[in-house]
Scaffold this motif. Structure first.
Motif, PDB file in Angstrom:
ATOM      1  N   ILE A 119       3.786   3.324 -10.673  1.00 22.33           N
ATOM      2  CA  ILE A 119       4.564   4.252  -9.689  1.00 22.33           C
ATOM      3  C   ILE A 119       3.860   4.696  -8.708  1.00 22.33           C
ATOM      4  CG2 ILE A 119       6.052   6.409  -9.751  1.00 22.33           C
ATOM      5  CD1 ILE A 119       6.998   4.091 -11.669  1.00 22.33           C
ATOM      6  N   GLU A 120       4.295   4.384  -7.407  1.00 21.89           N
ATOM      7  CA  GLU A 120       3.451   4.928  -5.995  1.00 21.89           C
ATOM      8  C   GLU A 120       2.185   4.239  -6.308  1.00 21.89           C
ATOM      9  OE1 GLU A 120       5.941   6.207  -3.445  1.00 21.89           O
ATOM     10  OE2 GLU A 120       6.638   5.124  -5.041  1.00 21.89           O
ATOM     11  N   LEU A 121       1.637   3.042  -6.710  1.00 24.98           N
ATOM     12  CA  LEU A 121       0.352   2.542  -6.888  1.00 24.98           C
ATOM     13  C   LEU A 121       0.053   1.739  -5.693  1.00 24.98           C
ATOM     14  CD1 LEU A 121      -2.211   2.081  -8.494  1.00 24.98           C
ATOM     15  CD2 LEU A 121      -0.886   0.545  -9.983  1.00 24.98           C
ATOM     16  N   ILE A 122       0.868   0.574  -5.332  1.00 23.10           N
ATOM     17  CA  ILE A 122       0.454  -0.606  -4.911  1.00 23.10           C
ATOM     18  C   ILE A 122       0.120  -0.546  -3.302  1.00 23.10           C
ATOM     19  CG2 ILE A 122       1.647  -2.308  -6.328  1.00 23.10           C
ATOM     20  CD1 ILE A 122       3.949  -2.550  -4.261  1.00 23.10           C
ATOM     21  N   GLU A 123       0.597   0.661  -2.929  1.00 21.03           N
ATOM     22  CA  GLU A 123       0.367   0.991  -1.472  1.00 21.03           C
ATOM     23  C   GLU A 123      -0.893   1.442  -1.315  1.00 21.03           C
ATOM     24  OE1 GLU A 123       2.797   4.366  -3.217  1.00 21.03           O
ATOM     25  OE2 GLU A 123       2.804   2.143  -3.188  1.00 21.03           O
ATOM     26  N   HIS A 124      -1.423   1.809  -2.433  1.00 17.41           N
ATOM     27  CA  HIS A 124      -2.853   2.436  -2.266  1.00 17.41           C
ATOM     28  C   HIS A 124      -4.040   1.222  -2.631  1.00 17.41           C
ATOM     29  CE1 HIS A 124      -1.951   6.819  -2.657  1.00 17.41           C
ATOM     30  NE2 HIS A 124      -0.905   6.415  -3.151  1.00 17.41           N
ATOM     31  N   TYR A 165       2.013   6.305   8.101  1.00 21.94           N
ATOM     32  CA  TYR A 165       2.166   6.306   6.702  1.00 21.94           C
ATOM     33  C   TYR A 165       2.358   7.664   6.160  1.00 21.94           C
ATOM     34  CZ  TYR A 165       0.292   1.446   7.314  1.00 21.94           C
ATOM     35  OH  TYR A 165      -0.002   0.080   7.570  1.00 21.94           O
ATOM     36  N   ARG A 166       3.010   7.845   5.025  1.00 26.38           N
ATOM     37  CA  ARG A 166       3.328   8.827   4.254  1.00 26.38           C
ATOM     38  C   ARG A 166       2.158   9.819   3.657  1.00 26.38           C
ATOM     39  NH1 ARG A 166       8.866   7.521   0.731  1.00 26.38           N
ATOM     40  NH2 ARG A 166       9.652   6.076   2.563  1.00 26.38           N
ATOM     41  N   HIS A 167       1.056   8.968   3.416  1.00 23.29           N
ATOM     42  CA  HIS A 167      -0.367   9.467   2.917  1.00 23.29           C
ATOM     43  C   HIS A 167      -1.596   8.813   3.446  1.00 23.29           C
ATOM     44  CE1 HIS A 167      -3.320  10.462  -0.229  1.00 23.29           C
ATOM     45  NE2 HIS A 167      -2.511  11.333  -0.661  1.00 23.29           N
ATOM     46  N   PRO A 168      -2.389   9.539   3.855  1.00 22.54           N
ATOM     47  CA  PRO A 168      -3.511   8.772   4.435  1.00 22.54           C
ATOM     48  C   PRO A 168      -4.354   8.155   3.540  1.00 22.54           C
ATOM     49  CG  PRO A 168      -4.193  11.281   3.782  1.00 22.54           C
ATOM     50  CD  PRO A 168      -2.600  11.048   3.590  1.00 22.54           C
ATOM     51  N   ASP A 169      -4.137   7.841   2.362  1.00 20.39           N
ATOM     52  CA  ASP A 169      -4.798   6.652   1.475  1.00 20.39           C
ATOM     53  C   ASP A 169      -3.831   5.543   1.499  1.00 20.39           C
ATOM     54  OD1 ASP A 169      -7.020   5.854  -0.196  1.00 20.39           O
ATOM     55  OD2 ASP A 169      -5.671   6.000  -1.800  1.00 20.39           O
ATOM     56  N   HIS A 170      -2.838   5.736   1.860  1.00 16.11           N
ATOM     57  CA  HIS A 170      -1.817   4.390   1.984  1.00 16.11           C
ATOM     58  C   HIS A 170      -2.466   3.322   2.683  1.00 16.11           C
ATOM     59  CE1 HIS A 170       2.166   6.336   0.429  1.00 16.11           C
ATOM     60  NE2 HIS A 170       0.919   6.680  -0.425  1.00 16.11           N
ATOM     61  N   LYS A 171      -2.593   1.956   2.152  1.00 11.17           N
ATOM     62  CA  LYS A 171      -3.305   0.970   3.099  1.00 11.17           C
ATOM     63  C   LYS A 171      -2.024   0.182   3.854  1.00 11.17           C
ATOM     64  CE  LYS A 171      -7.246   1.854   1.070  1.00 11.17           C
ATOM     65  NZ  LYS A 171      -6.795   2.864   0.396  1.00 11.17           N
ATOM     66  N   PHE A 172      -0.782   0.366   3.134  1.00 11.41           N
ATOM     67  CA  PHE A 172       0.429  -0.271   3.794  1.00 11.41           C
ATOM     68  C   PHE A 172       1.495   0.430   3.435  1.00 11.41           C
ATOM     69  CE2 PHE A 172      -0.437  -2.568  -0.033  1.00 11.41           C
ATOM     70  CZ  PHE A 172       0.778  -2.608  -0.681  1.00 11.41           C
ATOM     71  N   GLU A 173       2.646   0.268   4.128  1.00  9.42           N
ATOM     72  CA  GLU A 173       3.984   0.499   3.615  1.00  9.42           C
ATOM     73  C   GLU A 173       4.828  -0.309   3.969  1.00  9.42           C
ATOM     74  OE1 GLU A 173       4.867   4.725   4.810  1.00  9.42           O
ATOM     75  OE2 GLU A 173       3.262   5.569   3.449  1.00  9.42           O
TER      76      GLU A 173
END
Length: 372
Positions: A119-124, A165-173
């Motif tokens: 859940i909300e993992l892969i984008e990190h 991106y919605r979160h600074p730790d996201h690598k992609f969306e």
């Protein structure tokens, strides 16, 4: 899309319940539908999803994995058994374990799960980790069901304050097309099918942007053979276990015995109380007292429609009250706990005061009156 139209919605978008609760509820609904016994949450973070799932009666094994041990440790106490869990053990067994490690690495502790949630993992994940992720989850772990949720980038234009991106730790969306392309290719490579859905509905008139959170539910097409699991199994563990809790369960003989003893004494006390109340009604009339013989009808409201033989009736003899074990065993909860009459006798042997032949629970009224 009209710029003013987008700006208007940026000010009013609000999800009720909050989006994270909708994601968790989606997983819970899936668990209630498919009844998995073993569930793993990859990227479990603050353990809030695991905490919700521990109340699902079908689950016997829960595992969490996260790359950040400190985040797990802050909340892992919420997964510990409470005093009430020991006072009233569940009929199912439950083990909860948290591991520190990366989803890009394989570890044998993650084999054998029915459901895996991401859940909300892969984008990190870094690009190198994302490349390894499908092989670890779908190839190595190979659960029956995998749930993956991730932000839908097309919805970002409706969220206030989101620039990239919605979160600074996201690598992609990913957009809907990008996520579906990746998911379909992954499913094809590992013999899964995939269904797409999501949570966080867009405003009326903006349906084309899709859900705020997009979700892919993967179903394995063919059972995984024992040979393939063994061939993939690494020799050494790479994750570090940071927490483990084994909940008290009636499958454990110790807890089962305590529960049975408590229920037997409770049931016998109720029957004795009703018996003595009836007995006292006759105590002032010698003729009635001499003929007194309790009928099970005097507490039929508790027994319901149970049919009890005359040989199972409780009785008073002098200062002793006898409650036949066959009577106690006929009560639904005692019957369900023990399964067989022989099991009942075994569990209470030496723990409950019985008649000389061991056929009835015995109370001494004289001693009780002295105590009072």
């Amino acid at each position: 899309m009209d710029k003013n139209f987008k700006e208007e919605f940026r000010q009013i978008i609000k999800f009720e319940p909050p989006l994270y609760k909708q994601r968790h509820q989606f997983v819970k609904d899936l668990v209630e539908k498919y009844k998995p016994k073993k569930v793993a949450d990859l990227g479990c973070a603050d353990c809030s999803l695991l905490w919700m799932l521990k109340f699902c009666s079908c689950i016997e094994v829960l595992a969490g994995l996260d790359i950040c041990a400190n985040v797990m440790k802050e909340k892992m106490h919420t997964l510990s058994p409470l005093p009430v869990d020991y006072l009233q053990p569940s009929e199912r067994s439950l083990t909860v374990t948290l591991h520190h490690g990366s989803v890009a690495h394989k570890d044998p502790c993650m084999l054998g799960f029915d459901l895996v949630t991401c859940i909300e993992l892969i984008e990190h994940l870094e690009e190198s980790e994302l490349k390894k992720f499908p092989e670890v989850v779908f190839g190595f772990m190979a659960p029956s069901i995998v749930v993956i949720s991730t932000p839908n980038s097309e919805f970002n234009c409706l969220l206030p304050g989101v620039m990239l991106y919605r979160h600074p730790d996201h690598k992609f969306e990913w957009s809907q097309a990008e996520f579906q392309s990746w998911a379909l290719e992954t499913a094809r490579c590992y013999d899964y099918s995939v269904e797409f859905t999501g949570v966080g509905h867009p405003p009326t008139g903006m349906e084309k942007v899709g859900f705020c959170t997009q979700i892919g539910v993967f179903f394995r097409k063919y059972p995984q053979s024992a040979e393939s699991v063994q061939s993939e199994k690494p020799m050494e563990a790479v994750y570090k276990t940071v927490f483990k809790a084994v909940y008290p369960s009636l499958k454990d003989e110790k807890y089962l015995q305590n529960a049975v003893i408590s229920e037997v004494i409770f049931t016998a006390q109720i029957i004795k109380h009703r018996l003595m109340s009836k007995h006292e009604e006759y105590s002032d009339d010698p003729e009635k007292k001499s003929k007194f013989h309790l009928s099970m009808d005097c507490f039929s409201d508790y027994l319901g429609k149970l049919v009890v033989e005359k040989t199972m009736e409780p009785f008073v003899s002098g200062n002793e009250v006898y409650i036949p074990l066959t009577t106690i065993f006929s009560f639904p909860k005692v019957n369900r706990l023990c399964g067989t009459f022989e099991k009942l006798c075994k569990l209470i042997a030496g723990k409950v005061t019985l008649s000389s032949d061991g056929s009835a629970v015995m109370f001494n009224i004289e001693h009780e009156n002295e105590d009072n």
